[in-house]
Design a protein around this motif. Structure first.
Motif, PDB file in Angstrom:
ATOM      1  N   GLN A  37       0.845  -1.188   0.000  1.00  0.00           N
ATOM      2  CA  GLN A  37       0.000   0.000   0.000  1.00  0.00           C
ATOM      3  C   GLN A  37       0.876   1.232   0.000  1.00  0.00           C
ATOM      4  O   GLN A  37       1.684   1.430   0.905  1.00  0.00           O
ATOM      5  CB  GLN A  37      -0.934   0.027   1.206  1.00  0.00           C
ATOM      6  N   HIS A  38       0.681   2.067  -1.036  1.00  0.00           N
ATOM      7  CA  HIS A  38       1.483   3.270  -1.163  1.00  0.00           C
ATOM      8  C   HIS A  38       0.892   4.403  -0.354  1.00  0.00           C
ATOM      9  O   HIS A  38      -0.288   4.352   0.031  1.00  0.00           O
ATOM     10  CB  HIS A  38       1.606   3.637  -2.639  1.00  0.00           C
ATOM     11  N   GLY A  41      -2.586   5.517  -0.745  1.00  0.00           N
ATOM     12  CA  GLY A  41      -3.658   4.599  -0.357  1.00  0.00           C
ATOM     13  C   GLY A  41      -3.865   3.449  -1.306  1.00  0.00           C
ATOM     14  O   GLY A  41      -4.478   2.461  -0.927  1.00  0.00           O
ATOM     15  N   ILE A  43      -3.524   0.116  -3.443  1.00  0.00           N
ATOM     16  CA  ILE A  43      -3.005  -1.178  -3.026  1.00  0.00           C
ATOM     17  C   ILE A  43      -2.625  -2.004  -4.240  1.00  0.00           C
ATOM     18  O   ILE A  43      -3.311  -2.000  -5.248  1.00  0.00           O
ATOM     19  CB  ILE A  43      -4.030  -1.917  -2.145  1.00  0.00           C
TER      20      ILE A  43
ATOM     21  N   ARG B  37      -9.851   0.515   5.339  1.00  0.00           N
ATOM     22  CA  ARG B  37      -8.774   0.796   6.275  1.00  0.00           C
ATOM     23  C   ARG B  37      -8.946   2.231   6.741  1.00  0.00           C
ATOM     24  O   ARG B  37      -8.800   3.167   5.952  1.00  0.00           O
ATOM     25  CB  ARG B  37      -7.408   0.608   5.620  1.00  0.00           C
ATOM     26  N   PHE B  91     -11.423  -0.659  -0.009  1.00  0.00           N
ATOM     27  CA  PHE B  91     -10.882  -1.561  -1.021  1.00  0.00           C
ATOM     28  C   PHE B  91     -11.920  -2.584  -1.433  1.00  0.00           C
ATOM     29  O   PHE B  91     -12.758  -3.002  -0.646  1.00  0.00           O
ATOM     30  CB  PHE B  91      -9.674  -2.325  -0.471  1.00  0.00           C
ATOM     31  N   GLN B 108      -7.555  -0.730  -6.483  1.00  0.00           N
ATOM     32  CA  GLN B 108      -6.592   0.204  -5.909  1.00  0.00           C
ATOM     33  C   GLN B 108      -7.176   1.029  -4.771  1.00  0.00           C
ATOM     34  O   GLN B 108      -6.452   1.743  -4.103  1.00  0.00           O
ATOM     35  CB  GLN B 108      -6.039   1.126  -6.997  1.00  0.00           C
ATOM     36  N   GLY B 109      -8.476   0.907  -4.572  1.00  0.00           N
ATOM     37  CA  GLY B 109      -9.055   1.572  -3.420  1.00  0.00           C
ATOM     38  C   GLY B 109      -9.638   2.932  -3.740  1.00  0.00           C
ATOM     39  O   GLY B 109      -9.266   3.592  -4.718  1.00  0.00           O
ATOM     40  N   ARG B 111     -10.117   6.493  -1.701  1.00  0.00           N
ATOM     41  CA  ARG B 111      -9.826   7.241  -0.478  1.00  0.00           C
ATOM     42  C   ARG B 111     -10.979   8.183  -0.200  1.00  0.00           C
ATOM     43  O   ARG B 111     -11.253   9.093  -0.982  1.00  0.00           O
ATOM     44  CB  ARG B 111      -8.525   8.022  -0.616  1.00  0.00           C
TER      45      ARG B 111
END
Lengths: 107, 115
Positions: A37-38, A41, A43, B37, B91, B108-109, B111
């Protein structure tokens, strides 16, 4: 106690060093993932393992099913490797995550 | 082959507003998972779809969260009304089967920042 334990929690290394991150788990699994995870955020899935060893570039992941343990190795570390590395295990219908290891590689 | 894609990549909303996150799994993957997360904490499971059915939603934090997967393709996760503690990275992952060694692929999620 968390079912997936990672160590260390934080790791600082100098560029070029060999790095090892460990993951131990206490449940029966069908597969284990190493994720990256960078800071932004996002992944990235690095490896999925069910046995043995996998290698991609400077990254190597191993798993010992009998000992319920996996390691992620980074050879010749570089500042761009700085990220949080997360171990995740697939157990039946569930995915369980370690708390992550924050790696900082200094130039 | 396209991977798991999530939209938007970032979202900033005010407390009390509604936000809808979308996940497009890999085509043909029956299993779709949502995780999040929150800042400083580990990733937590939210729920699992098998096709259009909710297999396990035990991780959904409260009734402000609603997930759907109509037609068993893409999934949406709606937060209404959003609260400050909902901020984090959401995610999505998909996998074809639940068989041994079946690989899960992660998006990749998104935010989410609630201000």
């Amino acid at each position: 106690k968390n079912e997936v334990e990672q160590s260390p929690q934080n790791l600082t290394a100098q560029e070029g060093e060999f790095i090892t991150i460990n993951c131990s788990y206490s449940v029966g699994i069908s597969a284990l993932h190493w994720l990256q995870q960078h800071p932004g955020g996002g992944i990235v899935s690095l490896f999925m393992l069910s046995s043995g060893k996998k290698k991609h570039g400077r990254l190597i992941a191993t798993i010992n099913i009998q000992e319920k343990h996996s390691s992620l190795h980074i050879t010749a570390s570089h500042p761009r490797d700085s990220a949080v590395y997360i171990c995740a295990v697939q157990s039946n219908n569930d995915m369980r995550f370690g708390a992550g290891t924050r790696l900082t590689v200094k130039p | 082959e396209a991977g798991v894609t999530q939209f938007p990549s970032h979202s900033v909303i005010e407390k009390g507003q509604t936000v809808t996150l979308r996940c497009d799994p890999i085509s043909g993957h029956d299993n779709l998972y949502w995780y999040r997360r929150v800042m400083g904490k580990e990733i937590k499971f939210l729920l699992h779809f098998v096709k259009e059915s909710k297999q396990d939603e035990s991780g959904m934090p409260n009734n402000r969260f609603l997930a759907e997967r109509t037609g068993g393709t893409y999934s949406t996760l709606k937060v209404q009304p959003a609260e400050l503690e909902d901020s984090g990275v959401y995610f999505c992952a998909s996998s074809p089967t639940l068989d041994w060694g079946s690989e899960a692929f992660f998006g990749q999620g998104t935010r989410l920042t609630v201000v």
